[in-house]
Design an enzyme around this catalytic site. Structure first.
Site, mmCIF file in Angstrom:
data_model
loop_
_atom_site.group_PDB
_atom_site.id
_atom_site.type_symbol
_atom_site.label_atom_id
_atom_site.label_comp_id
_atom_site.label_asym_id
_atom_site.label_seq_id
_atom_site.Cartn_x
_atom_site.Cartn_y
_atom_site.Cartn_z
ATOM 1 N N GLU A 78 0.808 -1.238 0.000
ATOM 2 C CA GLU A 78 0.000 0.000 0.000
ATOM 3 C C GLU A 78 0.833 1.277 0.000
ATOM 4 O OE1 GLU A 78 -2.726 -0.493 3.286
ATOM 5 O OE2 GLU A 78 -3.603 -2.297 2.425
ATOM 6 N N ASN A 115 2.076 -5.298 -3.073
ATOM 7 C CA ASN A 115 0.660 -5.591 -2.802
ATOM 8 C C ASN A 115 -0.095 -4.294 -2.536
ATOM 9 O OD1 ASN A 115 -1.346 -7.740 -2.172
ATOM 10 N ND2 ASN A 115 -1.287 -6.907 -0.091
ATOM 11 N N HIS A 148 -10.447 -5.725 -2.671
ATOM 12 C CA HIS A 148 -11.529 -5.444 -1.717
ATOM 13 C C HIS A 148 -12.589 -4.636 -2.482
ATOM 14 C CE1 HIS A 148 -9.292 -6.883 1.729
ATOM 15 N NE2 HIS A 148 -8.271 -6.118 1.416
ATOM 16 N N GLU A 161 -6.460 -10.556 -1.393
ATOM 17 C CA GLU A 161 -7.306 -10.288 -0.210
ATOM 18 C C GLU A 161 -8.767 -10.160 -0.628
ATOM 19 O OE1 GLU A 161 -5.801 -6.945 2.079
ATOM 20 O OE2 GLU A 161 -3.716 -7.545 1.764
ATOM 21 N N ASP A 171 -12.504 -9.839 -1.211
ATOM 22 C CA ASP A 171 -13.831 -9.834 -0.592
ATOM 23 C C ASP A 171 -14.688 -8.868 -1.399
ATOM 24 O OD1 ASP A 171 -12.855 -7.383 0.489
ATOM 25 O OD2 ASP A 171 -12.584 -8.262 2.479
#
Ligand code: G3I
Length: 302
Positions: free
Chosen positions: A127, A169, A206, A235, A237
């Site tokens: 990030e 990432n 996400h 990750e 979702d």
């Protein structure tokens, strides 16, 4: 195949989940996690605050709990994460300049030495780019040590564990038209041109109403892969867990030969950092949701 991991393995990929060490004594949780997934990411336990709570004093108790559970159950492990602006212990938040740069290097060396040869992919840097339309780096104490902090982290990591794939990432880099996506793409292209060691890019994925899935995600994955790096969905979702969107994401990975696999960010909705969005593949009782079936069908080829 009748489980996500076995279905993904048909094309040489994995299907993983984030695991929280505090839930490993919940047998509903471990039963699902062990049955369905063949890759594990520690949700918090390998982060900086967990692994180096005091400067120079490493603690791998919780990280090893997740690592050992994974390996004893035949799963591979993704490492998450070595250099990040968030979840820094207080001592690190108080550092700057050369002292922080050296602390980052020492941290990468300390954690990677402990797990040397055991981690398939490491999220070396997490990030590091700003949201919004600027394409700039995120302002952080690490960024303020100098723009080269990311490549220093990757060069340090390569030496510390030459067997691990080294990943950058981030979130909100799935949509090809977004400035943040292009900024990370340009960094990876530059690293490849200059020989900075980077092997993979993790797309957190996400997805929610503010950052919805867009079908150009496949273009993004293909474009990064064309630079000569692997890609992974790290990750995943999805707010509301649309079965169609889950299938689309799965098919996007399957369409890109360098897409290594998919990790969902938790097992049941109630395990999620965004539980109120019911974004995962299992409900709070551990029942398979419609999204589960659509992912499994996609992995099985249709
Ligand atoms: O363990 C403590 C507990 O002792 C304490 O009583 C409690 C009170 O707040 O906090 C607990 O720690 C929390 C930890 O999760 C474990 O549950 C932290 O406050 C909380 O901040 C932490 O949130 C994690 C978050 O990263 C922090 O940045 C989430 O679990 C985790 O899912 C989330 O994961 C991140 C990825 O690493 C990077 N990408 C985004 C993703 C979602 O935010």
């Amino acid at each position: 195949e009748s489980t996500l991991g076995a279905a993904a393995a048909q094309s040489g990929r994995y299907f993983g989940t984030a695991i929280a060490s505090g839930r490993l004594n919940d047998s509903v949780y471990t039963t699902i996690a062990n049955r369905e997934f063949n890759s594990v990411t520690a949700e918090n336990e390998m982060k900086i605050d967990a692994t180096e709570p005091q400067q120079g004093q490493f603690n791998f108790t919780a990280g090893d709990r997740v690592y050992n559970w994974a390996v004893q159950n035949g799963k591979q492990v993704r490492g998450h994460t070595l250099a990040w602006h968030a979840q820094q212990p207080e001592w690190m938040r108080n550092l700057s300049g050369g002292a922080l740069r050296q602390a980052m290097i020492n941290h990468i060396n300390g954690v990677m030495a402990h797990y040397r040869g055991k981690i398939v992919q490491w999220d070396v840097v997490n990030e590091a780019f700003d949201d919004g339309s600027s394409g700039a780096r995120r302002d952080s104490n690490l960024q303020r040590t100098g723009n080269d902090w990311i490549e220093v982290a990757f060069r340090t990591a390569r030496t510390a564990d030459p067997a691990a794939k080294l990943c950058y990432n981030d979130y909100n880099i799935e949509n090809w038209t977004w400035a943040k996506t292009q900024a990370v793409y340009n960094m990876v292209r530059d690293f490849k041109q200059r020989g900075v060691p980077i092997d993979c890019v993790g797309f957190q994925s996400h997805f929610n109403s503010g950052s919805p899935y867009n079908s150009n995600f496949r273009t993004t994955l293909q474009s990064f892969a064309a630079l000569g790096v692997d890609v992974a969905i790290t990750e995943l979702d999805i707010q509301g867990a649309s079965a169609t969107t889950y299938a689309n994401v799965t098919n996007d990975c399957l369409a890109v030969s360098r897409c290594l696999g998919i990790t969902v960010w938790g097992v049941r909705d109630t395990d999620s950092w965004r539980a109120e969005q019911t974004p995962l593949l299992f409900d709070g009782n551990g029942n398979k949701k419609a999204a589960y079936t659509s992912v499994l069908n996609a992995l099985n080829g249709g």
